[in-house]
Design an enzyme around this catalytic site. Structure first.
Site, PDB file in Angstrom:
ATOM      1  N   ARG A   1       0.872  -1.185   0.000  1.00  0.00           N
ATOM      2  CA  ARG A   1       0.000   0.000   0.000  1.00  0.00           C
ATOM      3  C   ARG A   1       0.902   1.225   0.000  1.00  0.00           C
ATOM      4  NH1 ARG A   1      -0.961   2.291   4.752  1.00  0.00           N
ATOM      5  NH2 ARG A   1      -1.155   0.495   6.133  1.00  0.00           N
TER       6      ARG A   1
ATOM      7  N   HIS B   1      -3.107   4.170   5.422  1.00  0.00           N
ATOM      8  CA  HIS B   1      -4.246   3.246   5.487  1.00  0.00           C
ATOM      9  C   HIS B   1      -5.542   3.926   5.038  1.00  0.00           C
ATOM     10  CE1 HIS B   1      -6.944   0.173   7.023  1.00  0.00           C
ATOM     11  NE2 HIS B   1      -7.546   1.086   7.754  1.00  0.00           N
TER      12      HIS B   1
ATOM     13  N   TYR C   1       4.670   4.486  11.702  1.00  0.00           N
ATOM     14  CA  TYR C   1       4.996   3.062  11.782  1.00  0.00           C
ATOM     15  C   TYR C   1       5.800   2.501  10.606  1.00  0.00           C
ATOM     16  CZ  TYR C   1       0.732   2.781   8.900  1.00  0.00           C
ATOM     17  OH  TYR C   1      -0.209   2.967   7.922  1.00  0.00           O
TER      18      TYR C   1
HETATM   19  C1  LIG Z   1     -13.293  -6.952  12.922  1.00  0.00           C
HETATM   20  C2  LIG Z   1     -12.626  -5.615  12.737  1.00  0.00           C
HETATM   21  N1  LIG Z   1     -11.542  -5.320  13.480  1.00  0.00           N
HETATM   22  C3  LIG Z   1     -10.917  -4.130  13.310  1.00  0.00           C
HETATM   23  C4  LIG Z   1     -11.381  -3.227  12.388  1.00  0.00           C
HETATM   24  C5  LIG Z   1     -10.649  -1.906  12.165  1.00  0.00           C
HETATM   25  N2  LIG Z   1      -9.886  -2.033  10.907  1.00  0.00           N
HETATM   26  C6  LIG Z   1     -10.356  -1.531   9.743  1.00  0.00           C
HETATM   27  S1  LIG Z   1      -9.347  -1.854   8.465  1.00  0.00           S
HETATM   28  C7  LIG Z   1      -8.257  -2.673   9.453  1.00  0.00           C
HETATM   29  C8  LIG Z   1      -7.001  -3.256   8.886  1.00  0.00           C
HETATM   30  C9  LIG Z   1      -7.248  -4.380   7.964  1.00  0.00           C
HETATM   31  O1  LIG Z   1      -6.026  -4.779   7.436  1.00  0.00           O
HETATM   32  P1  LIG Z   1      -5.928  -5.750   6.210  1.00  0.00           P
HETATM   33  O2  LIG Z   1      -6.945  -6.814   6.309  1.00  0.00           O
HETATM   34  O3  LIG Z   1      -4.511  -6.167   6.091  1.00  0.00           O
HETATM   35  O4  LIG Z   1      -6.326  -4.840   4.965  1.00  0.00           O
HETATM   36  P2  LIG Z   1      -5.662  -3.477   4.483  1.00  0.00           P
HETATM   37  O5  LIG Z   1      -6.463  -2.378   5.132  1.00  0.00           O
HETATM   38  O6  LIG Z   1      -4.240  -3.489   4.897  1.00  0.00           O
HETATM   39  O7  LIG Z   1      -5.813  -3.453   3.013  1.00  0.00           O
HETATM   40  C10 LIG Z   1      -8.687  -2.685  10.765  1.00  0.00           C
HETATM   41  C11 LIG Z   1      -7.960  -3.307  11.878  1.00  0.00           C
HETATM   42  C12 LIG Z   1     -12.526  -3.568  11.651  1.00  0.00           C
HETATM   43  N3  LIG Z   1     -13.016  -2.745  10.713  1.00  0.00           N
HETATM   44  N4  LIG Z   1     -13.114  -4.774  11.823  1.00  0.00           N
END
Ligand SMILES: Cc1ncc(C[n+]2csc(CCOP(=O)(O)OP(=O)(O)O)c2C)c(N)n1
Length: 336
Positions: A250, A254, A263
């Site tokens: 990415r 985020h 980070y």
């Molecule tokens: C069950 C849950 N836990 C935490 C969150 C908060 N949250 C939103 S996106 C995210 C990160 C997800 O990371 P990843 O699956 O690696 O996808 P990326 O955003 O890196 O593309 C988190 C922790 C959420 N939306 N749902």
């Protein structure tokens, strides 16, 4: 890791299809950048986009039959929904939460894509829930004896969720026509992948559920397409699921609420910017005599014009009627 560097004809793609793939990748990038810009201008409340992940998105979606297969994207997947048939206008209407947005008429969070006619299934913000939904559509297709494949996209962090394991287990047991695509961009917000998994390649987990897993260079659109083509063909032949891990990065924070300097180092981001999937694919097409500098610049101009026109249209489109805020939330009284 699969790294397909085949001749342009090797994957069965025509020159026009290769150019279309590049166009969709560039369009996805430009729309992501526009949405982030509109956020900085105070016009879009929250921006979550996928700059850097376009090859993983376009390469996988390109293996599907739009309108027939079930598409279960996550919030970064602008490239996926463009390949399936959404337009820049659809995406800008969605980002600006306009009433005529096909996704939810301005009710859902931004980047929660949905389009019934294109079989793009609406998701929730709750990480990994969409993986279970895709297994559900695949189960329904199988029970009904229909020749449909479901594909679902998610990040590396999502693979830690129970939903992901439960979905893979059920899909393996029932031999469902589903393709799991992990866009392994190395972070779940600030948490690096090494704190999500104790394995080098998360694709090895597929073996535990009884189906193949493959790790692919997620910044190489043709390598991604090659593995997706194989997975979709397997699913259509009734041979069950496949897990594709597309290793990518990415390039942006985020979301618009994140400060990634907290980070990860700028050197790391710069290192990955040099592996930009769009620049790589352009260089590949140039090497094979399918693109010259003028065509590349003309394409960039066409993309910019389309995104400008879509932005202008969406900014002028009416906001949803406030009366409609509770539509689809509570059961409606008969006759209303
Ligand atoms: C069950 C849950 N836990 C935490 C969150 C908060 N949250 C939103 S996106 C995210 C990160 C997800 O990371 P990843 O699956 O690696 O996808 P990326 O955003 O890196 O593309 C988190 C922790 C959420 N939306 N749902």
């Amino acid at each position: 890791m699969v790294s397909v560097r085949e001749s342009p004809g090797g994957l069965g793609l025509t020159g026009d299809q290769l150019m279309d793939m590049l166009y969709k990748m560039m369009l996805a990038r430009a729309i992501g950048q526009r949405v982030r810009m509109l956020n900085r201008m105070g016009k879009v409340p929250f921006a979550v986009t996928g700059e850097g992940q376009e090859a993983a998105q376009v390469g996988t979606a390109y293996a599907l039959a739009p309108g027939k297969d079930w598409v279960v994207p996550y919030y970064r997947d602008i490239g996926v929904v463009l390949v399936i048939g959404q337009t820049p206008r659809d995406l800008l209407l969605e980002a600006l939460a306009r009433g005529e947005s096909v996704s939810s008429g301005g009710r859902n969070m931004p980047s929660h894509f949905s389009d019934p006619k294109l079989r793009i299934v609406s998701g929730a913000a709750v990480v990994a829930t969409q993986i279970v939904h895709a297994v559900g559509t695949a189960f329904a297709s199988k029970l009904r004896g229909l020749d449909e494949v479901s594909m679902v996209w998610f990040g590396d962090g999502a693979t830690s969720e129970g939903d992901c394991h439960e979905a893979m287990n059920f899909a393996g047991i029932h031999g469902l026509p589903v393709v799991f695509v992990c866009e392994h961009n190395q972070y779940a917000i600030s948490v690096p992948w090494t704190k999500q998994m104790a394995v080098e390649n998360v694709s090895v987990r597929a073996q535990g559920y009884g189906f193949p897993g493959v790790t692919v260079d997620g910044n190489d659109v043709l390598a991604v397409y090659g593995s997706a083509r194989e997975a979709v063909d397997r699913a259509r032949r009734g041979e069950g699921p496949t897990f594709i891990e597309a290793k990518t990065y990415r390039l942006v924070p985020h979301t618009s609420d994140d400060d990634d300097r907290r980070y990860r180092s700028r050197e790391e981001v710069e290192k990955w910017a040099k592996k930009d999937p769009i620049i790589r694919f352009q260089a590949y097409l140039q090497e094979h005599g399918l693109l010259d500098a003028k065509e590349r610049d003309d394409l960039a101009m066409k993309v910019a014009e389309e995104v400008d026109a879509a932005t202008e249209y969406a900014e002028n489109a009416p906001l949803p009627d406030p009366e409609s805020a509770l539509k689809h939330v509570f059961a409606e009284e008969k006759g209303r």
